[in-house]
Design a protein around this motif. Structure first.
Motif, mmCIF file in Angstrom:
data_model
loop_
_atom_site.group_PDB
_atom_site.id
_atom_site.type_symbol
_atom_site.label_atom_id
_atom_site.label_comp_id
_atom_site.label_asym_id
_atom_site.label_seq_id
_atom_site.Cartn_x
_atom_site.Cartn_y
_atom_site.Cartn_z
ATOM 1 N N PRO A 165 -41.800 61.087 -54.807
ATOM 2 C CA PRO A 165 -42.190 59.906 -55.993
ATOM 3 C C PRO A 165 -41.028 59.152 -56.540
ATOM 4 C CG PRO A 165 -42.453 62.201 -56.805
ATOM 5 C CD PRO A 165 -41.980 62.216 -55.386
ATOM 6 N N THR A 166 -40.129 59.719 -56.679
ATOM 7 C CA THR A 166 -38.906 59.132 -57.253
ATOM 8 C C THR A 166 -37.560 59.114 -56.612
ATOM 9 O OG1 THR A 166 -38.337 60.836 -58.732
ATOM 10 C CG2 THR A 166 -39.948 59.599 -59.362
ATOM 11 N N ASN A 167 -36.651 58.003 -56.804
ATOM 12 C CA ASN A 167 -35.299 58.297 -56.090
ATOM 13 C C ASN A 167 -34.401 59.409 -56.922
ATOM 14 O OD1 ASN A 167 -35.252 56.216 -54.555
ATOM 15 N ND2 ASN A 167 -35.130 54.603 -55.941
ATOM 16 N N GLU B 262 -32.151 64.988 -55.115
ATOM 17 C CA GLU B 262 -32.274 66.531 -55.116
ATOM 18 C C GLU B 262 -32.115 66.920 -53.583
ATOM 19 O OE1 GLU B 262 -35.519 67.962 -57.597
ATOM 20 O OE2 GLU B 262 -34.816 66.989 -59.413
ATOM 21 N N VAL B 263 -32.917 66.211 -53.058
ATOM 22 C CA VAL B 263 -32.980 66.347 -51.501
ATOM 23 C C VAL B 263 -31.750 66.080 -50.730
ATOM 24 C CG1 VAL B 263 -34.072 65.678 -49.223
ATOM 25 C CG2 VAL B 263 -35.478 65.798 -51.273
ATOM 26 N N VAL B 264 -31.063 65.167 -51.071
ATOM 27 C CA VAL B 264 -29.692 64.931 -50.608
ATOM 28 C C VAL B 264 -28.837 66.057 -50.702
ATOM 29 C CG1 VAL B 264 -27.478 63.642 -50.674
ATOM 30 C CG2 VAL B 264 -29.785 62.520 -50.829
ATOM 31 N N VAL B 265 -28.611 66.490 -52.205
ATOM 32 C CA VAL B 265 -27.759 67.618 -52.643
ATOM 33 C C VAL B 265 -28.096 68.976 -51.858
ATOM 34 C CG1 VAL B 265 -27.286 69.177 -54.479
ATOM 35 C CG2 VAL B 265 -27.181 66.709 -54.804
ATOM 36 N N ALA B 266 -29.562 69.316 -51.721
ATOM 37 C CA ALA B 266 -29.893 70.480 -51.395
ATOM 38 C C ALA B 266 -29.713 70.475 -49.749
ATOM 39 C CB ALA B 266 -31.462 70.783 -51.353
ATOM 40 N N GLN B 267 -29.725 69.453 -49.104
ATOM 41 C CA GLN B 267 -29.692 69.329 -47.637
ATOM 42 C C GLN B 267 -28.099 69.618 -47.177
ATOM 43 O OE1 GLN B 267 -31.383 66.057 -45.665
ATOM 44 N NE2 GLN B 267 -33.479 67.003 -45.702
ATOM 45 N N LEU B 268 -27.219 69.014 -48.235
ATOM 46 C CA LEU B 268 -25.688 69.128 -48.037
ATOM 47 C C LEU B 268 -25.298 70.783 -48.312
ATOM 48 C CD1 LEU B 268 -24.440 65.962 -49.669
ATOM 49 C CD2 LEU B 268 -24.189 66.559 -47.155
ATOM 50 N N ARG B 269 -25.973 71.305 -49.113
ATOM 51 C CA ARG B 269 -25.420 72.602 -49.529
ATOM 52 C C ARG B 269 -26.077 73.667 -48.276
ATOM 53 N NH1 ARG B 269 -27.033 72.488 -56.263
ATOM 54 N NH2 ARG B 269 -24.926 71.582 -56.649
ATOM 55 N N TYR C 16 -29.488 56.417 -49.799
ATOM 56 C CA TYR C 16 -30.760 57.235 -49.722
ATOM 57 C C TYR C 16 -31.536 56.742 -50.632
ATOM 58 C CZ TYR C 16 -29.194 59.214 -54.445
ATOM 59 O OH TYR C 16 -28.868 59.425 -55.509
ATOM 60 N N ASP C 17 -31.454 55.818 -51.450
ATOM 61 C CA ASP C 17 -32.799 55.464 -52.233
ATOM 62 C C ASP C 17 -33.742 54.450 -51.380
ATOM 63 O OD1 ASP C 17 -30.516 53.479 -51.907
ATOM 64 O OD2 ASP C 17 -31.700 52.084 -53.442
ATOM 65 N N ALA C 18 -35.006 54.597 -51.975
ATOM 66 C CA ALA C 18 -36.073 53.661 -51.368
ATOM 67 C C ALA C 18 -36.543 52.692 -52.515
ATOM 68 C CB ALA C 18 -37.209 54.621 -50.698
ATOM 69 N N VAL C 19 -37.290 51.651 -51.741
ATOM 70 C CA VAL C 19 -37.609 50.587 -52.683
ATOM 71 C C VAL C 19 -39.059 51.011 -53.517
ATOM 72 C CG1 VAL C 19 -36.705 48.918 -51.617
ATOM 73 C CG2 VAL C 19 -39.013 49.605 -50.773
ATOM 74 N N SER D 140 -41.754 53.619 -51.474
ATOM 75 C CA SER D 140 -41.878 53.608 -50.019
ATOM 76 C C SER D 140 -41.502 55.044 -49.741
ATOM 77 C CB SER D 140 -41.079 52.418 -49.521
ATOM 78 O OG SER D 140 -40.656 52.620 -48.219
ATOM 79 N N GLN D 141 -41.971 55.124 -48.679
ATOM 80 C CA GLN D 141 -41.591 56.383 -47.636
ATOM 81 C C GLN D 141 -39.843 56.473 -47.694
ATOM 82 O OE1 GLN D 141 -43.689 58.688 -44.828
ATOM 83 N NE2 GLN D 141 -45.479 58.544 -46.042
ATOM 84 N N GLY D 142 -39.527 55.241 -47.254
ATOM 85 C CA GLY D 142 -37.983 55.031 -47.192
ATOM 86 C C GLY D 142 -37.240 55.892 -46.311
#
Length: 309
Positions: free
Chosen positions: A36-38, A43-50, A93-96, A104-106
């Motif tokens: 729902p937010t950028n 948090e998703v980016v950080v979690a996937q990298l970890r 990684y941000d979406a509009v 947007s699901q982006g």
């Protein structure tokens, strides 16, 4: 639909194969960015990298634009290897935010690219490279390349040897690349072309290519009038993927002039998807995400070797 037991068993066997398992995993990773937010996407980016075994750094900055007001942004960075100079591998990684106020699901623009870049980082981690490779996943590209500009303000470009940027890499087997990032980028363009030829991969070069975070690097240091600052321009390429027909239609739309042969009012499919409610996970092909990761890693490795010479 009714499946007989033998058909169901066969389906399970197919899903258990490495390729199918990878496809499911990559699709799930891209789908995780539907938030729902950028800030939640950060948090998703950080979690996937970890989860991939990296230790990311989150660099915050004061961003936003006149429409949004001041808005904190977060660039997520991973550094591989060491060396006096570095190659950057980037994506936003941000979406509009859509007109109705929802996000947007982006995923085509641009979560698929982010997952592809992380896949490339996994490959590059095992390579013996001559340069430091910095993976940067930018915030606020959609607000005017703000995350990239803020990274440049904070770190400068003196040690940056080349930049490889990915934007819109969600489906298709044809790689598109921009050729409008200045004369200093010619060797990067050649490296892309060599890689396409060696892999016998369909690729389309664009004399005019839509802007992404690459422009913050290839145009860094320019005045408002577009003059001067050439010493700050960095060798850069921006890459994306589409199906072959879509890639050529997009080329015509941007480079074909008034007699491009496209129907009046024609808009390439990709531009009907991005920045809209149609940019959904159903549009993403995990095979493209995997291909992007392989190609980006191979390109960075090639640039690393060429720059060392």
């Amino acid at each position: 639909m009714l499946f007989r037991p033998i058909a169901a068993a066969a389906a399970l066997l197919v899903l258990s194969t490495p390729v199918a398992a990878q496809d499911l995993d990559l699709r799930a990773q891209v789908a995780a960015y539907v938030q729902p937010t950028n800030a939640a996407r950060t948090e998703v980016v950080v979690a996937q990298l970890r989860a991939a075994g990296f230790e990311p750094t989150v660099e915050t900055f004061a961003g936003g634009n006149p429409r949004t007001g001041e808005l904190e942004g977060r660039n997520v960075v991973v550094t591989l290897g060491d060396g006096p100079r570095e190659i950057l591998l980037t994506a936003h990684y941000d979406a509009v935010k859509l007109r109705d106020g929802t996000m947007s699901q982006g995923v085509v623009d641009n979560a698929a690219s982010v997952v592809g870049v992380i896949e490339a980082a996994k490959i590059l981690r095992a390579k013996d490279l001559n340069h430091r490779v910095r993976i940067i996943l930018f915030d606020q590209e959609e607000l005017g390349l703000i995350g990239a500009k803020k990274w440049i303000e904070a770190h400068g470009l003196a040690n940056v040897a080349a930049v490889v940027n990915s934007d819109v890499a969600g489906y298709g087997d044809t790689m598109m690349y921009g050729q409008n990032n200045g004369a200093q980028s010619a060797f990067v363009t050649r490296a892309v072309q060599e890689l396409c030829a060696e892999r016998a991969m369909p690729c389309v070069g664009f004399p005019v290519y839509p802007p992404s975070d690459d422009r913050a690097f290839s145009g860094a240091g320019l005045t408002e009038a577009g003059e001067g600052g050439g010493q700050d321009r960095v060798p850069t390429v921006s890459l994306g993927f589409q199906d072959q027909i879509g890639a050529h239609q997009m080329w015509l739309a941007f480079n074909g002039g008034e007699t491009n042969g496209l129907a009046e009012g024609f808009v390439p499919r990709v531009f009907q998807l991005i920045h809209s409610a149609e940019d959904t996970i159903e549009q993403v092909d995990p095979a493209t995400v995997a291909l992007a990761g392989e190609v980006y890693a191979a390109l960075v490795e090639r640039l690393d070797a060429q720059l060392a010479r």
